[in-house]
Enzyme design. Structure first.
Site, PDB file in Angstrom:
ATOM      1  CG  ASP A  66      10.124  -6.813 -62.831  1.00 13.37           C
ATOM      2  OD1 ASP A  66      11.319  -6.598 -63.108  1.00 13.37           O
ATOM      3  OD2 ASP A  66       9.205  -6.021 -63.120  1.00 13.37           O
ATOM      4  CD  GLU A 134      12.751 -10.852 -62.924  1.00 18.08           C
ATOM      5  OE1 GLU A 134      12.982  -9.668 -63.168  1.00 18.08           O
ATOM      6  OE2 GLU A 134      12.210 -11.621 -63.756  1.00 18.08           O
TER       7      GLU A 134
END
Lengths: 247, 247
Positions: A66, A134
């Site tokens: 992220d 992610e």
């Protein structure tokens, strides 16, 4: 059956290297630190721990991925949107890394097929696709460093999906833009759609876009609408100068 | 007077290179792309625009710097806190890059002295220090790339200020830990404090920490409390094994 299949499949792929073959296809390069990618595809239900009792699964890697997505997209937007202030850039970035978008990215790469889990993958919600994406980005960073991670994000996120014009709300749909232009220019257009799933697990559609009966561009995606939009966008960039002049 | 002084000072420093001398001292390396650093210290009140009418000031660079801080701190915490889950790591990171902490970092580096502004710098709120720090980090990334930016963040943020034990709430104050230990071990301790501003614009204090009348460590900071804490922390790491055994 789902989960048994999955465990079997994964323990097998572990041995015969199918996991890494498939991974390499997705990555576009040979991974160095194999364990980090295994972690990126290990669901918490596997309940695996390291020697110190710390759980081994992909959740912590999501945190890293992220952050990497955030900084790569930030510097991309900084250079591409010179008129945007801090707040505007922040809003644009959150569109790019929205939950929905990350889920689509993970789904397109069929990351869920690589997951090791004791829960049937059919029981997972939609977010697992984005979470895996992610985690994969985080694993790439930890394996190969920032430059390689950035390259992967450009290849899989920015180049195929980030469209500044669209993000800025200047272009809602390339298809409508194209149709409008064809009508103005008295050109005929036709979207030729056919199913084109091939070896993919997900259904796919292909589109040929003909203008004045000549194939101008093609598009392939998991829905008819998306495939049309892809083909339209490619045609738009081919005709960009003419289209923006006349519209 | 403030703002006139500032404009004069800055236009002068621009010419004679004082700005870049001072900047190089802060950075610890020679910048390549000078314009990006000028931007990182240009306040919007200067009302400077590029050829296309886009404003030139540090605000957009804050966006880049914030993202870089986010990812460097994320990967640092990922490796240093192996037991922390995603939520825990996120909370730890927000402590490190809190507004208050960024303001302290910017203030310590006296970044405000480099600002070009038409508003007297005394009129700015506290947040300008943190904003300038973020913008500087963004400029370093755009000038020298991720590796150099990461190195700068380690040098100025992580190494001197990030303390996993403290962040985890395991250690509230090194001073109290040290005093407790000295009492248990029947050792005498003394914090010798003196003002030590030197050539700095801000007041500074130095502390010598003596244990059993021997100088064990030193600390220097902008407040007595901080200087004592620094010296205590250094002593703690010197005695770490003994202290954690007995506490």
């Amino acid at each position: 059956m789902g989960f048994i299949y999955n465990i079997l499949k994964n323990s097998r792929s572990d041995k015969d290297g199918n996991f890494f073959l498939e991974l390499e296809r997705i990555l576009g390069f040979k991974p160095k630190k194999n364990a980090i990618y295994k972690k990126a595809f290990t669901h918490r239900s596997m309940n695996i721990k390291d020697k110190k009792g710390n759980p081994i699964n992909y959740e912590r890697l999501e945190f890293v991925g992220d952050a990497m997505l955030g900084s790569v997209i930030a510097s991309y937007l900084y250079s591409k949107v010179p008129h945007g202030d801090e707040g505007y850039l922040t809003k644009m970035r959150s569109k790019v890394v929205s939950r929905q978008h990350l889920n689509e990215l993970g789904k397109d790469l069929q990351l869920i097929d690589l997951v090791q889990s004791r829960i049937p993958t059919t029981n997972f919600g939609n977010n697992i696709h984005g979470n895996l994406f992610e985690a994969l980005v985080g694993a790439i960073y930890l394996d190969k460093g920032y430059k390689s991670c950035e390259k992967f994000i450009y290849k899989k996120v920015i180049n195929p999906h980030v469209d500044i014009e669209k993000l800025e709300g200047k272009v809602i749909s390339y298809k409508s833009l194209l149709i409008e232009w064809c009508q103005k220019e008295k050109k005929t257009f036709e979207y030729e759609i056919y199913e084109d799933t091939g070896n993919d697990a997900l259904k796919h559609f292909s589109v040929k876009l003909k203008i004045d009966e000549k194939v101008i561009s093609k598009g392939r995606a998991t829905s008819k609408k998306k495939a049309e939009e892809k083909a339209s966008k490619r045609a738009f960039f081919a005709f960009q100068r003419e289209m923006t002049k006349s519209s």
